[in-house]
Scaffold this active site. Sequence first.
Site, PDB file in Angstrom:
ATOM      1  N   ALA A  67      47.702  26.746  36.246  1.00 34.05           N
ATOM      2  CA  ALA A  67      48.448  26.144  35.148  1.00 34.05           C
ATOM      3  C   ALA A  67      47.981  26.802  33.852  1.00 34.05           C
ATOM      4  O   ALA A  67      46.881  27.341  33.787  1.00 34.05           O
ATOM      5  CB  ALA A  67      48.162  24.643  35.106  1.00 34.05           C
ATOM      6  N   GLY A 106      46.860  25.947  40.119  1.00 32.77           N
ATOM      7  CA  GLY A 106      48.308  25.865  40.284  1.00 32.77           C
ATOM      8  C   GLY A 106      48.885  27.086  40.985  1.00 32.77           C
ATOM      9  O   GLY A 106      49.936  27.001  41.624  1.00 32.77           O
ATOM     10  N   GLU A 109      48.502  26.408  44.502  1.00 30.01           N
ATOM     11  CA  GLU A 109      49.435  25.319  44.852  1.00 30.01           C
ATOM     12  C   GLU A 109      50.855  25.856  45.027  1.00 30.01           C
ATOM     13  O   GLU A 109      51.586  25.424  45.920  1.00 30.01           O
ATOM     14  CB  GLU A 109      49.370  24.224  43.778  1.00 30.01           C
ATOM     15  CG  GLU A 109      48.019  23.506  43.815  1.00 30.01           C
ATOM     16  CD  GLU A 109      47.819  22.528  42.676  1.00 30.01           C
ATOM     17  OE1 GLU A 109      47.930  22.962  41.500  1.00 30.01           O
ATOM     18  OE2 GLU A 109      47.567  21.343  42.939  1.00 30.01           O
ATOM     19  N   GLU A 129      39.866  23.792  39.639  1.00 28.62           N
ATOM     20  CA  GLU A 129      40.104  22.738  38.643  1.00 28.62           C
ATOM     21  C   GLU A 129      38.849  21.945  38.286  1.00 28.62           C
ATOM     22  O   GLU A 129      38.656  21.563  37.133  1.00 28.62           O
ATOM     23  CB  GLU A 129      41.192  21.780  39.149  1.00 28.62           C
ATOM     24  CG  GLU A 129      42.603  22.327  39.043  1.00 28.62           C
ATOM     25  CD  GLU A 129      43.038  23.131  40.258  1.00 28.62           C
ATOM     26  OE1 GLU A 129      42.169  23.537  41.052  1.00 28.62           O
ATOM     27  OE2 GLU A 129      44.249  23.353  40.413  1.00 28.62           O
TER      28      GLU A 129
HETATM   29  C1  3H9 Z   1      45.397  24.141  37.123  1.00 27.18           C
HETATM   30  O1  3H9 Z   1      45.921  25.055  37.681  1.00 27.18           O
HETATM   31  C2  3H9 Z   1      45.851  22.703  37.259  1.00 27.18           C
HETATM   32  C3  3H9 Z   1      46.848  22.493  38.360  1.00 27.18           C
HETATM   33  O2  3H9 Z   1      46.214  22.152  39.569  1.00 27.18           O
HETATM   34  C4  3H9 Z   1      47.718  21.315  38.087  1.00 27.18           C
HETATM   35  C5  3H9 Z   1      48.699  21.423  37.005  1.00 27.18           C
HETATM   36  C6  3H9 Z   1      49.707  20.311  37.032  1.00 27.18           C
HETATM   37  N1  3H9 Z   1      45.599  29.461  31.341  1.00 27.18           N
HETATM   38  O3  3H9 Z   1      38.954  35.273  32.487  1.00 27.18           O
HETATM   39  P1  3H9 Z   1      39.560  36.437  31.801  1.00 27.18           P
HETATM   40  C7  3H9 Z   1      43.256  33.721  29.707  1.00 27.18           C
HETATM   41  S1  3H9 Z   1      44.094  24.356  36.075  1.00 27.18           S
HETATM   42  C8  3H9 Z   1      45.637  30.059  30.153  1.00 27.18           C
HETATM   43  O4  3H9 Z   1      38.751  37.186  30.804  1.00 27.18           O
HETATM   44  P2  3H9 Z   1      39.596  38.027  34.206  1.00 27.18           P
HETATM   45  C9  3H9 Z   1      41.882  33.734  29.099  1.00 27.18           C
HETATM   46  O5  3H9 Z   1      41.743  32.718  28.165  1.00 27.18           O
HETATM   47  C10 3H9 Z   1      43.864  26.098  36.013  1.00 27.18           C
HETATM   48  N2  3H9 Z   1      44.956  31.180  29.841  1.00 27.18           N
HETATM   49  O6  3H9 Z   1      40.200  37.472  32.864  1.00 27.18           O
HETATM   50  C11 3H9 Z   1      41.833  35.111  28.498  1.00 27.18           C
HETATM   51  O7  3H9 Z   1      42.564  35.072  27.289  1.00 27.18           O
HETATM   52  P3  3H9 Z   1      42.145  35.941  26.019  1.00 27.18           P
HETATM   53  C12 3H9 Z   1      43.151  26.576  37.194  1.00 27.18           C
HETATM   54  C13 3H9 Z   1      44.195  31.688  30.793  1.00 27.18           C
HETATM   55  O8  3H9 Z   1      40.485  39.121  34.609  1.00 27.18           O
HETATM   56  C14 3H9 Z   1      42.614  35.953  29.490  1.00 27.18           C
HETATM   57  O9  3H9 Z   1      43.409  35.017  30.219  1.00 27.18           O
HETATM   58  N3  3H9 Z   1      42.888  27.986  37.026  1.00 27.18           N
HETATM   59  C15 3H9 Z   1      44.083  31.106  32.069  1.00 27.18           C
HETATM   60  O10 3H9 Z   1      38.132  38.239  34.067  1.00 27.18           O
HETATM   61  C16 3H9 Z   1      41.788  36.762  30.431  1.00 27.18           C
HETATM   62  O11 3H9 Z   1      40.886  35.890  31.103  1.00 27.18           O
HETATM   63  C17 3H9 Z   1      41.726  28.437  36.552  1.00 27.18           C
HETATM   64  O12 3H9 Z   1      40.846  27.694  36.224  1.00 27.18           O
HETATM   65  C18 3H9 Z   1      44.847  29.939  32.327  1.00 27.18           C
HETATM   66  N4  3H9 Z   1      44.839  29.335  33.515  1.00 27.18           N
HETATM   67  O13 3H9 Z   1      39.776  36.814  35.245  1.00 27.18           O
HETATM   68  C19 3H9 Z   1      41.606  29.932  36.496  1.00 27.18           C
HETATM   69  N5  3H9 Z   1      43.239  31.845  32.823  1.00 27.18           N
HETATM   70  O14 3H9 Z   1      42.231  37.358  26.469  1.00 27.18           O
HETATM   71  C20 3H9 Z   1      40.941  30.347  35.241  1.00 27.18           C
HETATM   72  C21 3H9 Z   1      42.825  32.860  32.033  1.00 27.18           C
HETATM   73  O15 3H9 Z   1      43.134  35.535  24.987  1.00 27.18           O
HETATM   74  N6  3H9 Z   1      40.955  31.764  35.053  1.00 27.18           N
HETATM   75  N7  3H9 Z   1      43.402  32.778  30.826  1.00 27.18           N
HETATM   76  O16 3H9 Z   1      40.752  35.494  25.729  1.00 27.18           O
HETATM   77  C22 3H9 Z   1      40.118  32.617  35.690  1.00 27.18           C
HETATM   78  O17 3H9 Z   1      39.323  32.232  36.518  1.00 27.18           O
HETATM   79  C23 3H9 Z   1      40.193  34.055  35.309  1.00 27.18           C
HETATM   80  O18 3H9 Z   1      40.850  34.134  34.082  1.00 27.18           O
HETATM   81  C24 3H9 Z   1      40.911  35.000  36.298  1.00 27.18           C
HETATM   82  C25 3H9 Z   1      41.019  36.392  35.658  1.00 27.18           C
HETATM   83  C26 3H9 Z   1      40.092  35.081  37.583  1.00 27.18           C
HETATM   84  C27 3H9 Z   1      42.312  34.494  36.614  1.00 27.18           C
END
Ligand code: 3H9
Length: 654
Positions: A67, A106, A109, A129
Site C-alpha cells: 500500500a 498489499g 495480497e 506490515e
Molecule cells: C501495506 O501494504 C498495508 C496493506 O496490507 C493493507 C492496505 C489496505 N509506500 O526503501 P527504498 C518509497 S503497508 C510509499 O529506499 P529499496 C520510499 O519512501 C506497506 N512509498 O528502496 C523511498 O522514497 P524516497 C507494506 C514507499 O529499493 C523509495 O520508495 N510494504 C513505499 O531499497 C525507495 O525506497 C512495506 O512495508 C510504500 N509502500 O527497497 C514495504 N515503499 O526515494 C516497504 C517504499 O522519496 N518498502 N517507498 O525516499 C520496502 O521495504 C522497500 O522500499 C522495498 C524497496 C523493498 C520495496
Amino acid sequence: MSLTFSATVTGSVTDGVLVVTIDNPPVNAASADMRQGLFAAIDHAAADSGIAGVVVTGAGKTFVGGADIREFGKPMAEPLLPQLVNHIEACDKPVVAAINGAALGGGLEIALGCHHRIASPAAKLGLPEVKLGIVPGAGGTQRLPRLAGIVAAAEMAATGRMVGADEALALGIVDEVTTDDLVAKAVAAVGALAGDPPRRSGELAVQAADAEAFDKMSAKVLARARGQDAPAEALRLVRSAGERTLAEGLVDERATFIRLRDADQAKALRHVFFAERAAAKVDGLEGVEPRPIRTIGIVGLGLMGSGIAVAALDGGYTVIGAEMTAEAAEKGRERIVAVLDRNVASGRLDADGREKRLARLTTSGRLEDLADADLVIEAVFDDLAVKTELFQRLDAIVRPDAVLATNTSYLDPDVLAAATTRPERVVGLHFFSPANIMRLVEVVNCARTAPDVLATALAVAKKLGKLPVVSGVTEGFIGNSIFSAYRREAEFLLEDGALPQEIDAAMEAYGFAMGPFAVFDLAGLEIAWARRKRQAGTRDPAERYVEIADRLCEAGRFGQKAGRGWYAYPDGKRTVDPEVTALIEAARTKKSIVARRIEAEEIVSRLLGAMAAEGDRLLANKIALRASDIDLVLINGYGFPAHRGGPMFAAGRS
Ligand code: 3H9
C-alpha cells in the site's frame, strides 16, 4: 495494442492474454491511481470475449511494494485495496501474477488474490506490515494461511520476514519459479488455465495447525515484540483463519488494520520508516560520486575489528585484516573464522558462503600489506597517541586516493585527520558491537572530510546492509552524547530516590529491552570510570556530580563480567543487591538529599526529557542533521523501542 487503464497501469494483449503492467515508481505502491487502473484492467478483461485471462506484473525491479504508506492518515479513494483484491479473485478468467521482484504487504495480497503465481528468482515475498505497527489489511492474514499453512503464515505476518522465491515455492505461496522470460511463462500459464474454474486462494480450505509448533513459534515472536501490539494481532488473525469463514476473517482483519493504523505505535513506526529514507539524503552530496571501493583494510582484529571484517566479507568486499604482529593477526583470523562458523551453525550462512568469504580474506602482521586497500578502517584501542601514530603510518602506506576511517567512539577524529597529509580523506565509521549484527553506523563528517569521501563512507555502509547516519564531531558523536545525558539523568534519579531496579523496570515497561543500569552492567563500568577520572580535573565544581558509580568501581563492581555491578549476578542472573542499595543511601545522606518515591511515569519522562534536551543541543550545534536522525541512532544503537519513534519523536520534536 497498448491500453491505458490509469496513469500507472497499462496493458497490452499477447496471444489473447491481457498483460497488465504496474508502473508506479519508485516501488509500484498501490496508490489510488494504481488501484483504479488495476481494477479497470480486470473489468476490461472480463468484458472482452477475445481475452482469455490476465497477467499482472510490475515494471522495474519491484512487483508491488505494498500500500502507499504516504496515503495513510488521508481520506482513501475507492477502490480500496481489499475491494481490488476481492475483485481480482472473483474474476472468472484466470489471473496470473508474474512476480518480478518484491511483492510486499498489499503487493503480496494482490498476488494472493490472483489465481496462479509465478516468480522470478529475484522475487521477495512478505507481509512487513507489523514493522509499520499494523497488520495486513487486504486479506493477507486470511489468504496466506490457505496457501502456506497457519504456522508459516502466522510467522511471516507476525515478524514481517520476507521469503525468497525458492522458499515461497516450498511453502506453496507461489506455484512456479522460473529463470525463463517471466511474462511469457505467465501468458502460457493463462492459456493452460483458461476454461478451468479459477483456483481462488480464499476458497481453499485451511489445514489445521500443529498446535505445538504454533505455540512455540508464537512464544518466540511475542518475546521479541516487547510492548508492540501488531505482532500479537497478526498471530490471532492468522490462527483464527482456521476457525471461521473467509468473509468473517476479512471483516476482523480490516477492523484490526484500521484500529492499529490510526494508533500511536503505527504513527511512530511510520515516522521511523520515513526517517530511514531521509537519513540517506545528505545535503551537498547530490550528484557526488563515491570512490570505487573493492578492498577494505581493517586494522585491529579484536572484537570490534573482527566484527567489521565479517560485515565487510558479508558485503562482498575483499578484506585485508592487519595487526601489529603475525601472532595477533592469526588470532584475529581465528576470531573472524569463529564468527563465520557461528553463522553457519545458526543457519545464517551456508558452507559455500563461508568458503567464498574466506577466499576474500587475508590477514597480516604488517601494516604495509594494506597498500592495496581502497579504504582502511582502524579499530584499535581507543587511545589518542596510538591512533595518531597509526594514522600517520597508514597515510604513508596507502594510495593517495584511498580513504582512511576511524572507528573511534570518543576521540576527536579531526585530531587524527590533522596528523595526516590528506585530512580530506579521513572520515569516521563508528560501528556498534557486534559489528556484523548491529545495523547502525555513525558516519562522522569531520571538519575537512571531502564530500566524495563522505559519500564513499555512506555507500560502503549501505552495501554492508547497515543504516548509516551522519554525525558531526562532538565527544561521543550523536549516540554516546545522548546516552551520556541518559546516564546522567538516571544517576540523578538514583540520588533523588529511585533504585536501579525501579528505573530499569520503568524503562523496560516503556519498551526498552533492558533498562539503563542493566545495560551499564552488561557493557562494563570501567571505561566510563576512566573517562570520569580523566575529566575530574576540568569538571565544573558547581555541576551536579553523582559519585555512586565511582563507589561501585572502587569496590571492584565493574558489571556483569565481574559478577557484580549495579546488580549482583549469582549464577549469571540479575539480582538486586542490598550492598548497592546501601551505597546509594549513603550517597544521598552525604549530600543531605531526602529520598522521595518516584513513580515510573516520572522516571520515563525525566529520562526522555534529558535525551531530547541533549538532542536539541546536537541539532543547534549541527552535529545531527535532523531530529529524526537522532531517533534512528537511539533506536538502532541503544535499544530505544522503535514503536515509540525515538526520543525526539516521543518528545514531539520530530
Ligand atoms: C501495506 O501494504 C498495508 C496493506 O496490507 C493493507 C492496505 C489496505 N509506500 O526503501 P527504498 C518509497 S503497508 C510509499 O529506499 P529499496 C520510499 O519512501 C506497506 N512509498 O528502496 C523511498 O522514497 P524516497 C507494506 C514507499 O529499493 C523509495 O520508495 N510494504 C513505499 O531499497 C525507495 O525506497 C512495506 O512495508 C510504500 N509502500 O527497497 C514495504 N515503499 O526515494 C516497504 C517504499 O522519496 N518498502 N517507498 O525516499 C520496502 O521495504 C522497500 O522500499 C522495498 C524497496 C523493498 C520495496
